[in-house]
Design a protein around this motif. Structure first.
Motif, PDB file in Angstrom:
ATOM      1  N   LYS A  39      -5.885  -8.602 -96.631  1.00  0.00           N
ATOM      2  CA  LYS A  39      -6.903  -8.457 -97.673  1.00  0.00           C
ATOM      3  C   LYS A  39      -8.300  -8.739 -97.135  1.00  0.00           C
ATOM      4  CE  LYS A  39      -3.864 -10.249-101.259  1.00  0.00           C
ATOM      5  NZ  LYS A  39      -3.697 -11.349-102.230  1.00  0.00           N
ATOM      6  N   TYR A  40      -8.371  -9.345 -95.963  1.00  0.00           N
ATOM      7  CA  TYR A  40      -9.648  -9.796 -95.423  1.00  0.00           C
ATOM      8  C   TYR A  40      -9.965  -9.126 -94.092  1.00  0.00           C
ATOM      9  CZ  TYR A  40      -8.751 -13.255 -98.983  1.00  0.00           C
ATOM     10  OH  TYR A  40      -8.465 -13.865-100.177  1.00  0.00           O
ATOM     11  N   ARG A  41      -9.792  -7.840 -94.064  1.00  0.00           N
ATOM     12  CA  ARG A  41     -10.112  -7.087 -92.841  1.00  0.00           C
ATOM     13  C   ARG A  41     -11.600  -7.239 -92.517  1.00  0.00           C
ATOM     14  NH1 ARG A  41      -5.518  -5.973 -90.387  1.00  0.00           N
ATOM     15  NH2 ARG A  41      -4.055  -4.799 -91.623  1.00  0.00           N
ATOM     16  N   PRO A  42     -11.943  -7.313 -91.250  1.00  0.00           N
ATOM     17  CA  PRO A  42     -13.357  -7.480 -90.887  1.00  0.00           C
ATOM     18  C   PRO A  42     -14.130  -6.184 -91.094  1.00  0.00           C
ATOM     19  CG  PRO A  42     -12.032  -7.220 -88.911  1.00  0.00           C
ATOM     20  CD  PRO A  42     -11.074  -7.283 -90.077  1.00  0.00           C
ATOM     21  N   ILE A  43     -15.387  -6.324 -91.498  1.00  0.00           N
ATOM     22  CA  ILE A  43     -16.259  -5.153 -91.628  1.00  0.00           C
ATOM     23  C   ILE A  43     -16.718  -4.719 -90.250  1.00  0.00           C
ATOM     24  CG2 ILE A  43     -18.470  -4.359 -92.551  1.00  0.00           C
ATOM     25  CD1 ILE A  43     -17.897  -6.287 -94.941  1.00  0.00           C
ATOM     26  N   ASN A  44     -17.016  -5.685 -89.414  1.00  0.00           N
ATOM     27  CA  ASN A  44     -17.284  -5.391 -87.998  1.00  0.00           C
ATOM     28  C   ASN A  44     -16.693  -6.534 -87.176  1.00  0.00           C
ATOM     29  OD1 ASN A  44     -19.182  -7.560 -87.658  1.00  0.00           O
ATOM     30  ND2 ASN A  44     -20.746  -6.297 -88.634  1.00  0.00           N
ATOM     31  N   LYS A  51     -17.811  -8.168 -84.784  1.00  0.00           N
ATOM     32  CA  LYS A  51     -18.711  -9.220 -84.325  1.00  0.00           C
ATOM     33  C   LYS A  51     -18.605 -10.458 -85.212  1.00  0.00           C
ATOM     34  CE  LYS A  51     -21.876  -6.153 -82.046  1.00  0.00           C
ATOM     35  NZ  LYS A  51     -23.152  -5.535 -81.967  1.00  0.00           N
ATOM     36  N   LYS A  52     -18.324 -10.268 -86.491  1.00  0.00           N
ATOM     37  CA  LYS A  52     -18.195 -11.393 -87.410  1.00  0.00           C
ATOM     38  C   LYS A  52     -16.751 -11.471 -87.880  1.00  0.00           C
ATOM     39  CE  LYS A  52     -22.919 -11.481 -89.023  1.00  0.00           C
ATOM     40  NZ  LYS A  52     -23.808 -11.573 -90.166  1.00  0.00           N
ATOM     41  N   SER A  53     -15.870 -11.632 -86.920  1.00  0.00           N
ATOM     42  CA  SER A  53     -14.455 -11.690 -87.274  1.00  0.00           C
ATOM     43  C   SER A  53     -13.764 -12.790 -86.474  1.00  0.00           C
ATOM     44  CB  SER A  53     -13.784 -10.334 -87.004  1.00  0.00           C
ATOM     45  OG  SER A  53     -13.730 -10.062 -85.620  1.00  0.00           O
ATOM     46  N   LEU A  54     -12.563 -13.100 -86.922  1.00  0.00           N
ATOM     47  CA  LEU A  54     -11.728 -14.083 -86.250  1.00  0.00           C
ATOM     48  C   LEU A  54     -10.399 -13.431 -85.899  1.00  0.00           C
ATOM     49  CD1 LEU A  54     -12.112 -17.100 -88.718  1.00  0.00           C
ATOM     50  CD2 LEU A  54     -13.194 -16.866 -86.478  1.00  0.00           C
ATOM     51  N   PRO A  55      -9.751 -13.903 -84.834  1.00  0.00           N
ATOM     52  CA  PRO A  55      -8.386 -13.437 -84.594  1.00  0.00           C
ATOM     53  C   PRO A  55      -7.466 -14.018 -85.672  1.00  0.00           C
ATOM     54  CG  PRO A  55      -8.979 -15.144 -83.025  1.00  0.00           C
ATOM     55  CD  PRO A  55     -10.206 -14.852 -83.820  1.00  0.00           C
ATOM     56  N   VAL A  56      -6.395 -13.304 -85.955  1.00  0.00           N
ATOM     57  CA  VAL A  56      -5.431 -13.756 -86.957  1.00  0.00           C
ATOM     58  C   VAL A  56      -4.292 -14.482 -86.249  1.00  0.00           C
ATOM     59  CG1 VAL A  56      -3.803 -13.031 -88.743  1.00  0.00           C
ATOM     60  CG2 VAL A  56      -6.014 -11.861 -88.523  1.00  0.00           C
ATOM     61  N   LEU A  57      -3.997 -15.676 -86.739  1.00  0.00           N
ATOM     62  CA  LEU A  57      -2.894 -16.460 -86.209  1.00  0.00           C
ATOM     63  C   LEU A  57      -1.613 -16.048 -86.916  1.00  0.00           C
ATOM     64  CD1 LEU A  57      -1.668 -18.749 -84.544  1.00  0.00           C
ATOM     65  CD2 LEU A  57      -2.398 -20.333 -86.335  1.00  0.00           C
ATOM     66  N   LYS A  58      -0.739 -15.390 -86.176  1.00  0.00           N
ATOM     67  CA  LYS A  58       0.582 -15.008 -86.670  1.00  0.00           C
ATOM     68  C   LYS A  58       1.625 -15.779 -85.861  1.00  0.00           C
ATOM     69  CE  LYS A  58      -0.644 -10.323 -88.105  1.00  0.00           C
ATOM     70  NZ  LYS A  58      -0.276  -8.903 -87.993  1.00  0.00           N
ATOM     71  N   ARG A 104      -7.451  -8.883 -86.389  1.00  0.00           N
ATOM     72  CA  ARG A 104      -8.702  -9.562 -86.705  1.00  0.00           C
ATOM     73  C   ARG A 104      -8.854  -9.662 -88.221  1.00  0.00           C
ATOM     74  NH1 ARG A 104     -10.860 -11.800 -82.202  1.00  0.00           N
ATOM     75  NH2 ARG A 104     -12.854 -11.890 -83.248  1.00  0.00           N
ATOM     76  N   CYS A 105      -9.584 -10.683 -88.654  1.00  0.00           N
ATOM     77  CA  CYS A 105      -9.903 -10.844 -90.069  1.00  0.00           C
ATOM     78  C   CYS A 105     -11.373 -11.233 -90.189  1.00  0.00           C
ATOM     79  CB  CYS A 105      -9.013 -11.903 -90.718  1.00  0.00           C
ATOM     80  SG  CYS A 105      -9.290 -13.591 -90.121  1.00  0.00           S
ATOM     81  N   SER A 106     -11.880 -11.122 -91.386  1.00  0.00           N
ATOM     82  CA  SER A 106     -13.254 -11.521 -91.642  1.00  0.00           C
ATOM     83  C   SER A 106     -13.425 -13.006 -91.351  1.00  0.00           C
ATOM     84  CB  SER A 106     -13.597 -11.240 -93.115  1.00  0.00           C
ATOM     85  OG  SER A 106     -14.837 -11.813 -93.446  1.00  0.00           O
ATOM     86  N   SER A 107     -14.586 -13.379 -90.861  1.00  0.00           N
ATOM     87  CA  SER A 107     -14.860 -14.801 -90.652  1.00  0.00           C
ATOM     88  C   SER A 107     -15.307 -15.459 -91.958  1.00  0.00           C
ATOM     89  CB  SER A 107     -15.920 -14.997 -89.567  1.00  0.00           C
ATOM     90  OG  SER A 107     -17.117 -14.349 -89.943  1.00  0.00           O
ATOM     91  N   THR A 111      -2.890 -24.551 -80.233  1.00  0.00           N
ATOM     92  CA  THR A 111      -3.521 -24.742 -78.932  1.00  0.00           C
ATOM     93  C   THR A 111      -4.584 -23.697 -78.636  1.00  0.00           C
ATOM     94  OG1 THR A 111      -1.743 -23.494 -77.861  1.00  0.00           O
ATOM     95  CG2 THR A 111      -1.502 -25.888 -77.943  1.00  0.00           C
ATOM     96  N   GLY A 112      -4.721 -22.710 -79.490  1.00  0.00           N
ATOM     97  CA  GLY A 112      -5.734 -21.689 -79.289  1.00  0.00           C
ATOM     98  C   GLY A 112      -7.055 -22.075 -79.927  1.00  0.00           C
ATOM     99  N   GLU A 113      -7.952 -21.101 -79.953  1.00  0.00           N
ATOM    100  CA  GLU A 113      -9.266 -21.327 -80.539  1.00  0.00           C
ATOM    101  C   GLU A 113      -9.231 -21.006 -82.034  1.00  0.00           C
ATOM    102  OE1 GLU A 113     -11.812 -18.989 -78.008  1.00  0.00           O
ATOM    103  OE2 GLU A 113     -11.886 -20.601 -76.515  1.00  0.00           O
ATOM    104  N   ILE A 114     -10.359 -21.092 -82.686  1.00  0.00           N
ATOM    105  CA  ILE A 114     -10.472 -20.856 -84.115  1.00  0.00           C
ATOM    106  C   ILE A 114      -9.853 -19.507 -84.496  1.00  0.00           C
ATOM    107  CG2 ILE A 114     -12.799 -19.903 -83.927  1.00  0.00           C
ATOM    108  CD1 ILE A 114     -13.418 -21.279 -86.632  1.00  0.00           C
ATOM    109  N   ALA A 115      -9.127 -19.502 -85.616  1.00  0.00           N
ATOM    110  CA  ALA A 115      -8.432 -18.299 -86.060  1.00  0.00           C
ATOM    111  C   ALA A 115      -8.239 -18.345 -87.571  1.00  0.00           C
ATOM    112  CB  ALA A 115      -7.070 -18.176 -85.353  1.00  0.00           C
ATOM    113  N   GLY A 116      -7.858 -17.201 -88.130  1.00  0.00           N
ATOM    114  CA  GLY A 116      -7.510 -17.118 -89.548  1.00  0.00           C
ATOM    115  C   GLY A 116      -6.002 -17.233 -89.696  1.00  0.00           C
ATOM    116  N   LEU A 117      -5.551 -17.988 -90.668  1.00  0.00           N
ATOM    117  CA  LEU A 117      -4.129 -18.260 -90.881  1.00  0.00           C
ATOM    118  C   LEU A 117      -3.471 -17.116 -91.645  1.00  0.00           C
ATOM    119  CD1 LEU A 117      -1.930 -20.452 -90.549  1.00  0.00           C
ATOM    120  CD2 LEU A 117      -2.610 -21.310 -92.785  1.00  0.00           C
TER     121      LEU A 117
END
Length: 164
Positions: A3-8, A10-17, A32-35, A62-68
């Protein structure tokens, strides 16, 4: 995060699956998801993540910032220390895996009732404080090592890109 796909990007986060949780990091093939998402579904290094469906695991991210993503919980408490929450979740993991394996037609999972039926013994405040004095430095060191490993992995990736 669908539901939170990134528009671009540059302002996105990787998705943690579950795949990323298992390998311990996101990569170029991660969705990727919206930040611009609720802070409750933003994951940072060291957060406790519990996978309740598919591959049941509990890990410090253990990774960097991500969307759950779905099928994953960020386990937190305002009342109890993180090491206490982590260890009790880990304590019940084998039981949860057994429950999920018994239901596995496509993807085994546990239910909220399985979580509610899991008992955690809570010591009184004095004893919990004494335990915390012993356990918190160990848990903090564990998170420090996780962050150091993350930095080393990032350095490795940077160096590999320069040579290939």
């Amino acid at each position: 995060m669908q539901k939170y796909r990134p528009i671009n990007n540059k302002k996105s986060l990787p998705v943690l699956k579950i795949r990323e949780l298992s390998q311990g990091y996101t990569d170029n093939s991660s969705d990727r998801c919206s930040s611009n998402i609720d802070k409750d579904v933003i994951i940072n290094t060291g957060d406790i993540i519990f996978s309740w469906s598919g591959t049941l695991l509990v890990k410090n991210w253990t990774g960097e910032i991500a969307g759950l993503n779905q099928h994953l919980f960020k386990v937190t408490s305002n009342k109890y220390p993180a090491w206490f929450i982590y260890e009790w979740t880990k304590h019940h993991l084998r039981k949860f895996q057994s429950i999920a394996a018994g239901k596995a037609t496509t993807m085994g999972h546990i239910k909220r009732s399985d979580l509610k039926n899991s008992i955690a013994f809570i010591p009184n405040d004095t004893y919990l404080s004494k335990l915390n004095n012993l356990m918190e430095p160990i848990y903090s060191k564990r998170l420090e090592v996780i962050r150091e490993n993350q930095q080393l992995n990032n350095l490795k990736q940077t160096l590999l890109q320069k040579y290939f």
